[in-house]
Design an enzyme around this catalytic site. Structure first.
Site, mmCIF file in Angstrom:
data_model
loop_
_atom_site.group_PDB
_atom_site.id
_atom_site.type_symbol
_atom_site.label_atom_id
_atom_site.label_comp_id
_atom_site.label_asym_id
_atom_site.label_seq_id
_atom_site.Cartn_x
_atom_site.Cartn_y
_atom_site.Cartn_z
ATOM 1 N N HIS A 219 0.828 -1.207 0.000
ATOM 2 C CA HIS A 219 0.000 0.000 0.000
ATOM 3 C C HIS A 219 0.862 1.256 0.000
ATOM 4 O O HIS A 219 1.911 1.320 0.638
ATOM 5 C CB HIS A 219 -1.010 -0.006 1.157
ATOM 6 N N ASP A 239 6.012 1.779 6.844
ATOM 7 C CA ASP A 239 4.591 1.499 6.646
ATOM 8 C C ASP A 239 3.973 2.499 5.672
ATOM 9 O O ASP A 239 3.429 3.510 6.095
ATOM 10 C CB ASP A 239 3.871 1.552 7.994
ATOM 11 N N GLU A 273 -5.203 1.955 2.277
ATOM 12 C CA GLU A 273 -5.136 0.780 3.159
ATOM 13 C C GLU A 273 -5.393 1.158 4.599
ATOM 14 O O GLU A 273 -6.011 0.403 5.355
ATOM 15 C CB GLU A 273 -3.754 0.116 3.019
ATOM 16 N N GLU A 274 -4.897 2.329 5.000
ATOM 17 C CA GLU A 274 -4.917 2.710 6.407
ATOM 18 C C GLU A 274 -6.320 3.025 6.943
ATOM 19 O O GLU A 274 -6.497 3.238 8.132
ATOM 20 C CB GLU A 274 -4.007 3.919 6.635
ATOM 21 N N ASP A 301 3.926 -5.551 3.346
ATOM 22 C CA ASP A 301 3.566 -4.431 4.206
ATOM 23 C C ASP A 301 4.501 -4.436 5.405
ATOM 24 O O ASP A 301 4.365 -5.248 6.309
ATOM 25 C CB ASP A 301 2.110 -4.562 4.665
ATOM 26 N N HIS A 385 3.055 5.177 11.889
ATOM 27 C CA HIS A 385 1.961 6.138 12.078
ATOM 28 C C HIS A 385 2.399 7.359 12.874
ATOM 29 O O HIS A 385 1.581 8.028 13.499
ATOM 30 C CB HIS A 385 0.747 5.476 12.755
#
Length: 425
Positions: A219, A239, A273-274, A301, A385
């Site tokens: 992603h 990520d 995706e998130e 991922d 994140h």
């Protein structure tokens, strides 16, 4: 299938704690979300400590069905719901998004998750591409993977509703096009969704079995877990720029060696995706509705963080949402091509969760899918994140090992055409 039952009391408490304006909620378009048993357990612990609750998130009303939790939310609250889930359940905050309650209910009773589900197509029984694989593995370069990660990091937050997110998608499209510009059997296209960022799909058309498809994807979007501003700086190096970079490196090596497959290979960079696997879900749903015959899908991922507590190089996620058969095939590849020497890769297994990454979009459509991961999920990269998920924290050698496994997977699953060694011959 074994599932932990989720406490209705806890879900009622969640609805009471997550407060917002009913008037605003009624006027917003609504989506339905499905979460799994692992997320429900983590939510219980979060609620017990009253941490990680988004104060202004409109209260969803949950229903427990088949050990899974279903709720409708305002579409405007999707970012905040996503960040609450990931904050409350950092290891297992996965969920899927559906346009209607009917679609959500089909998901919780999906036959693809049940034991004994039969796939339409078979995996190769033998590994017989040794000479092609060997030459390809020698060409994998970790520094090229880090270079691609650095470029993607440079866009800042690649949130699916931002222009930077779309610029990153356009960058990947151009990179892939440049790698295959001399190949008439190769094309790249953007896949449009109902939001700003496109997904990217590169295709090497199969020479003898073009209607059979092998998928390798990652992603491209990133998100910050700041509940007030999910579009805050989120370089997303691990990520999942690392996954996109591994897919890109696999494509580069295959083009450089001139590999010409029997089956069609699809290289994918998924958007959104998130926020519930929305990009890959739309792609996999369309492929399913069109009757396209996908043999298997590999998800990359998070491939570059080398945690000190991870004694293995690669961990195959082993749960109800990955294919045991495909995990067995990957293990077979690792034993054949990576047991020792310059390309040695150690591997283990780890437990995953519902909808933790885009492989689940293929699984839910009855396609065998697998997710090799960089560490045991309990040892997940603590910087994801956040603004600290940067390339300087990643390991080129680690990421290169994922590229090698991806190349082995593609070559052995798609197979070289007519016994010839390459497109260039």
């Amino acid at each position: 299938m074994k599932r932990m039952s989720c406490s209705k009391t806890i879900l009622t408490a969640l609805a009471m704690l997550l407060v917002g304006s009913p008037c605003t909620y009624a006027q917003s378009s609504r989506l339905w979300v499905v979460t799994g048993d692992n997320a429900a357990a983590a939510a219980q612990r979060s609620l017990a400590s009253r941490q990680s609750v988004a104060d202004d998130l409109v209260a969803p009303t949950f229903q427990v069905i088949n050990g899974m939790s279903v709720a409708d939310i305002a579409e405007k609250d999707l970012d905040r719901f996503s960040n609450w889930m990931r904050s409350a359940c950092p290891r297992c905050g996965g969920f899927t998004v559906h346009a209607s309650r009917e679609a959500a209910l089909k998901e919780v009773d999906n036959p693809a998750y049940k034991p004994g589900f039969r796939y339409l197509a078979s995996l190769p029984e033998t590994l017989d591409q040794q000479s092609i694989v060997s030459r390809a593995l020698d060409r994998v370069k970790g520094d090229k993977i880090l270079s691609t990660i650095t470029m993607l990091q440079g866009f800042g937050t690649r949130h699916f509703e931002t222009s930077k997110g779309q610029e990153a998608a356009e960058f990947v499209r151009r990179e892939w096009e440049s790698m295959g510009q001399e190949r008439p059997d190769f094309t790249v296209a953007l896949f449009s969704h109902g939001w700003v960022q496109n997904s990217v799909i590169g295709t090497i058309r199969g020479a003898s079995l073009p209607d059979e498809i092998v998928v390798i994807g990652a992603h491209i979007d990133s998100i910050n877990k700041n509940k007030e501003n999910p579009k805050e700086n989120a370089p997303g190096a691990d990520d999942d720029a690392s996954g996109v970079a591994v897919v890109t490196e696999a494509l580069r090596v295959l083009m450089e060696t001139g590999f010409k497959p029997q089956r069609t290979i699809k290289f994918m960079a998924y958007s959104a995706e998130e926020v519930g696997l929305r990009g890959s879900a739309e792609i996999a749903d369309r492929y399913s509705k069109e009757g396209q015959k996908v043999i298997a899908a590999l998800q990359l991922d998070m491939t570059g963080f080398n945690a000190d507590r991870s004694p293995r190089d690669i961990y195959l996620v082993n749960d109800d949402y990955t294919s045991p058969e495909l995990n067995g095939f990957l293990t077979k590849l690792l034993k054949e091509y990576n047991h020792s020497g310059a390309h040695a890769i150690t591997h283990g297994e780890t437990k995953g969760c519902y909808a933790c990454s885009d492989h689940a979009s293929w699984t839910r459509n009855g396609i065998r899918a697998a997710w090799p991961f960089e560490a045991p999920l309990e040892g997940i990269n603590p910087y994801i994140h956040t603004s600290e998920d940067v390339v300087s924290k990643l390991d080129a050698t680690k990421a290169a090992r994922f590229a090698k496994l991806a190349i082995e997977f593609v070559i052995e699953t798609a197979k070289g055409v007519d016994g010839r060694e390459s497109y260039r011959n």
